[in-house]
Design a protein around this motif. Sequence first.
Motif, PDB file in Angstrom:
ATOM      1  N   GLU A  16       0.811  -1.214   0.000  1.00 44.87           N
ATOM      2  CA  GLU A  16       0.000   0.000   0.000  1.00 44.87           C
ATOM      3  C   GLU A  16       0.844   1.264   0.000  1.00 44.87           C
ATOM      4  O   GLU A  16       0.466   2.277  -0.567  1.00 44.87           O
ATOM      5  CB  GLU A  16      -0.934   0.031   1.219  1.00 44.87           C
ATOM      6  N   VAL A  17       2.007   1.205   0.636  1.00 46.15           N
ATOM      7  CA  VAL A  17       2.827   2.397   0.803  1.00 46.15           C
ATOM      8  C   VAL A  17       3.501   2.818  -0.503  1.00 46.15           C
ATOM      9  O   VAL A  17       3.487   3.990  -0.867  1.00 46.15           O
ATOM     10  CB  VAL A  17       3.894   2.166   1.902  1.00 46.15           C
ATOM     11  N   LEU A  18       4.072   1.864  -1.234  1.00 45.98           N
ATOM     12  CA  LEU A  18       4.875   2.201  -2.411  1.00 45.98           C
ATOM     13  C   LEU A  18       4.158   2.025  -3.742  1.00 45.98           C
ATOM     14  O   LEU A  18       4.584   2.587  -4.741  1.00 45.98           O
ATOM     15  CB  LEU A  18       6.164   1.364  -2.411  1.00 45.98           C
ATOM     16  N   SER A  19       3.122   1.204  -3.778  1.00 42.47           N
ATOM     17  CA  SER A  19       2.389   0.944  -5.028  1.00 42.47           C
ATOM     18  C   SER A  19       3.322   0.561  -6.172  1.00 42.47           C
ATOM     19  O   SER A  19       3.161   1.029  -7.295  1.00 42.47           O
ATOM     20  CB  SER A  19       1.533   2.153  -5.417  1.00 42.47           C
ATOM     21  N   ASP A  20       4.309  -0.255  -5.875  1.00 41.24           N
ATOM     22  CA  ASP A  20       5.277  -0.718  -6.876  1.00 41.24           C
ATOM     23  C   ASP A  20       4.767  -2.047  -7.419  1.00 41.24           C
ATOM     24  O   ASP A  20       5.061  -3.104  -6.877  1.00 41.24           O
ATOM     25  CB  ASP A  20       6.646  -0.869  -6.210  1.00 41.24           C
ATOM     26  N   VAL A  21       3.966  -1.973  -8.501  1.00 39.86           N
ATOM     27  CA  VAL A  21       3.260  -3.146  -9.023  1.00 39.86           C
ATOM     28  C   VAL A  21       3.422  -3.219 -10.534  1.00 39.86           C
ATOM     29  O   VAL A  21       3.455  -2.193 -11.210  1.00 39.86           O
ATOM     30  CB  VAL A  21       1.760  -3.074  -8.668  1.00 39.86           C
ATOM     31  N   GLN A  24      10.371  -1.218  -9.348  1.00 44.70           N
ATOM     32  CA  GLN A  24      11.369  -0.275  -8.840  1.00 44.70           C
ATOM     33  C   GLN A  24      12.178  -0.905  -7.717  1.00 44.70           C
ATOM     34  O   GLN A  24      13.343  -0.588  -7.537  1.00 44.70           O
ATOM     35  CB  GLN A  24      10.685   0.998  -8.350  1.00 44.70           C
ATOM     36  N   GLY A  25      11.571  -1.830  -6.982  1.00 44.13           N
ATOM     37  CA  GLY A  25      12.260  -2.516  -5.894  1.00 44.13           C
ATOM     38  C   GLY A  25      13.065  -3.727  -6.335  1.00 44.13           C
ATOM     39  O   GLY A  25      13.644  -4.425  -5.492  1.00 44.13           O
ATOM     40  N   ALA A  26      13.138  -3.995  -7.627  1.00 42.68           N
ATOM     41  CA  ALA A  26      13.860  -5.168  -8.131  1.00 42.68           C
ATOM     42  C   ALA A  26      15.315  -5.236  -7.662  1.00 42.68           C
ATOM     43  O   ALA A  26      15.809  -6.331  -7.387  1.00 42.68           O
ATOM     44  CB  ALA A  26      13.793  -5.227  -9.659  1.00 42.68           C
ATOM     45  N   PRO A  27      16.031  -4.117  -7.537  1.00 36.49           N
ATOM     46  CA  PRO A  27      17.409  -4.219  -7.060  1.00 36.49           C
ATOM     47  C   PRO A  27      17.530  -4.903  -5.696  1.00 36.49           C
ATOM     48  O   PRO A  27      18.552  -5.524  -5.404  1.00 36.49           O
ATOM     49  CB  PRO A  27      17.871  -2.759  -6.987  1.00 36.49           C
ATOM     50  N   LEU A  28      16.486  -4.826  -4.871  1.00 34.12           N
ATOM     51  CA  LEU A  28      16.503  -5.522  -3.583  1.00 34.12           C
ATOM     52  C   LEU A  28      16.566  -7.032  -3.780  1.00 34.12           C
ATOM     53  O   LEU A  28      17.126  -7.748  -2.957  1.00 34.12           O
ATOM     54  CB  LEU A  28      15.264  -5.163  -2.765  1.00 34.12           C
ATOM     55  N   LEU A  29      15.974  -7.517  -4.870  1.00 39.02           N
ATOM     56  CA  LEU A  29      15.984  -8.940  -5.184  1.00 39.02           C
ATOM     57  C   LEU A  29      17.272  -9.366  -5.887  1.00 39.02           C
ATOM     58  O   LEU A  29      17.675 -10.521  -5.806  1.00 39.02           O
ATOM     59  CB  LEU A  29      14.803  -9.289  -6.091  1.00 39.02           C
TER      60      LEU A  29
END
Length: 143
Positions: free
Chosen positions: A48-53, A73-78
Amino acid sequence: MWWRLGPAPLSVESMIPSQDSVELLVGAHRDPRFGAIAVVGLGGTYTEVLSDVAAALAPVDENTANRLIRSLQGAPLLLGARGRPALDVVAAAKALVAISKVAAGYPAIAEIEVNPLLVCRSGAYGLDARLVLESDAADTSPG
């Protein structure tokens, strides 16, 4: 014959490795115009916070699932940002493929999701799931 319902007197389970992991949401929902839509995004409280979908028509294959995950956008975390170990994106993609096939194959499913899907160095683990049926399909009363 008697059946015992309830937990065994002793149960041993392995713990899921939560260190070096990322939570994803993998799921699908039914769009009235397009049918089943597969979705993936950062999971847990970040949904809900980032809406990175990212989304695609279901069912998706492994290549499409991998592309969707890597488009976040959060893919670098993976993928091992800032010296962190790379996580099992292949396992996460397989989970998205499986969910998308179920959603596409069963029109009675309005929504299905696993959130969070904990993606670790080796494997991905569904920690919570939700399934919503279409109201018409869930109503089994006559006429």
